[in-house]
Design a protein around this motif. Structure first.
Motif, PDB file in Angstrom:
ATOM      1  N   LEU A   1      -8.646  -1.651   8.031  1.00  0.00           N
ATOM      2  CA  LEU A   1      -7.586  -2.285   7.254  1.00  0.00           C
ATOM      3  C   LEU A   1      -7.884  -3.786   7.145  1.00  0.00           C
ATOM      4  O   LEU A   1      -8.807  -4.295   7.770  1.00  0.00           O
ATOM      5  CB  LEU A   1      -6.238  -2.004   7.909  1.00  0.00           C
ATOM      6  N   GLU A   2      -7.091  -4.491   6.357  1.00  0.00           N
ATOM      7  CA  GLU A   2      -7.376  -5.892   6.052  1.00  0.00           C
ATOM      8  C   GLU A   2      -6.808  -6.814   7.124  1.00  0.00           C
ATOM      9  O   GLU A   2      -5.939  -6.427   7.900  1.00  0.00           O
ATOM     10  CB  GLU A   2      -6.759  -6.258   4.689  1.00  0.00           C
TER      11      GLU A   2
ATOM     12  N   ASN B   1       2.558   1.699   4.010  1.00  0.00           N
ATOM     13  CA  ASN B   1       2.878   0.636   4.980  1.00  0.00           C
ATOM     14  C   ASN B   1       2.957  -0.691   4.259  1.00  0.00           C
ATOM     15  O   ASN B   1       2.419  -0.843   3.163  1.00  0.00           O
ATOM     16  CB  ASN B   1       1.756   0.553   6.036  1.00  0.00           C
TER      17      ASN B   1
ATOM     18  N   SER C   1      -2.994   6.559  -1.260  1.00  0.00           N
ATOM     19  CA  SER C   1      -2.106   5.794  -0.391  1.00  0.00           C
ATOM     20  C   SER C   1      -2.520   4.323  -0.437  1.00  0.00           C
ATOM     21  O   SER C   1      -3.702   4.004  -0.573  1.00  0.00           O
ATOM     22  CB  SER C   1      -2.154   6.329   1.043  1.00  0.00           C
ATOM     23  N   VAL C   2      -1.545   3.454  -0.355  1.00  0.00           N
ATOM     24  CA  VAL C   2      -1.810   2.007  -0.423  1.00  0.00           C
ATOM     25  C   VAL C   2      -0.933   1.281   0.592  1.00  0.00           C
ATOM     26  O   VAL C   2       0.049   1.820   1.092  1.00  0.00           O
ATOM     27  CB  VAL C   2      -1.504   1.433  -1.838  1.00  0.00           C
ATOM     28  N   GLY C   3      -1.303   0.038   0.845  1.00  0.00           N
ATOM     29  CA  GLY C   3      -0.434  -0.870   1.558  1.00  0.00           C
ATOM     30  C   GLY C   3       0.301  -1.712   0.526  1.00  0.00           C
ATOM     31  O   GLY C   3      -0.272  -2.115  -0.492  1.00  0.00           O
TER      32      GLY C   3
END
Ligand code: HPA
Length: 253
Positions: A168-169, A211, A88-90
């Motif tokens: 998260l970033e 997301n 999974s990635v943003g």
């Protein structure tokens, strides 16, 4: 060692494959410690595959704590020659909105402190593997073909930035990643891809966009973890269809 077989590493939300007929599970101990969980030996459409849940079957292992070396070694030791990883990635690039599938062709690595090579220790000569093209072009082509065959759209390229996590970033970090050329961000792409290369495994990743990355689009005010869960459930179903098809194609190739 058994016949060449396709390995599947499942990421967040993918601790099992609904279309996998499980034959047996086997605890995987390696010279590098234990893998994230037992290897699941099974069949997809009658074809043998080995599945491993990257974060453990109860999703208890954080990205920076995954024993990537043990995972890859365990698959390799069982005769796996090709590995499809699902991650999974943003999404950073505008075309990578939530629910999109993508096939990254490049990686940026911002991780630190992870065991990132098999070639260390007193008995190991220093070894530098070529990593110009971090994903196997043949397996990427097979995945693209499989996606087309089952009618699932997939963005055919992308630059996967691997961050350390588990947080998260920040929005500023995403801006920096974009300036560096990243189109998506995740926490598990490295060292997994490099270790696969060290073992001469053919390796590619289906990235599932969970997301908009921090500060972008629907995440401009923050990232909703509930929204991620809803997106992932549906999108992973589409990723599974591609995997199932590539398994059949692998058997024929
Ligand atoms: N950042 C890092 N990893 C991720 C994200 C993200 O926004 N979404 C899913 N995995």
């Amino acid at each position: 060692m058994s016949a060449p077989v396709l390995g599947i590493i499942g990421g967040t939300g993918l601790t099992e494959l609904s279309n996998l007929e499980i034959v047996r599970r086997q605890v995987a101990r390696t010279p590098y410690g234990e893998a994230s969980g037992a290897l699941t030996f099974g069949r997809m459409g009658g074809i043998p595959v080995i599945f491993l849940a990257r974060h453990g079957y109860g999703h208890t292992i954080a990205p920076h704590q995954v024993n990537y070396r043990a995972n890859l070694w365990a698959l390799h030791a069982e005769g796996v020659t090709r590995v499809v990883s699902i991650a999974s990635v943003g999404g950073i690039a505008p075309e990578l909105g939530p629910g999109t599938l993508a096939l990254p062709n490049q990686i940026l690595d911002y991780t630190w402190g992870r065991k990132c090579t098999f070639f260390e220790g007193p008995d190991q000569p220093v070894t530098h593997v070529d990593f110009t093209h971090p994903y196997c072009p043949h397996l990427r082509a097979a995945l693209l073909g499989a996606a087309a065959a089952v009618g699932e759209p997939i963005v055919p390229e992308g630059v996967y930035a691997t961050t350390q996590g588990p947080r998260l970033e920040t929005a500023a970090e995403i801006d920096r990643l974009e300036r560096d050329g990243a189109t998506m961000v995740g926490m598990t792409g490295m060292p997994e891809a490099a270790l696969a290369r060290e073992l001469s495994l053919s390796y590619a990743t289906i990235a599932v966009v969970a997301n908009h990355a921090a500060g972008r689009g629907t995440s401009s005010g923050g990232i909703s973890l509930d929204a991620i869960r809803a997106v992932m459930q549906e999108a992973l179903g589409r990723a599974r269809r591609i995997v199932e098809r590539v398994v059949v194609d692998h058997e024929r190739s």
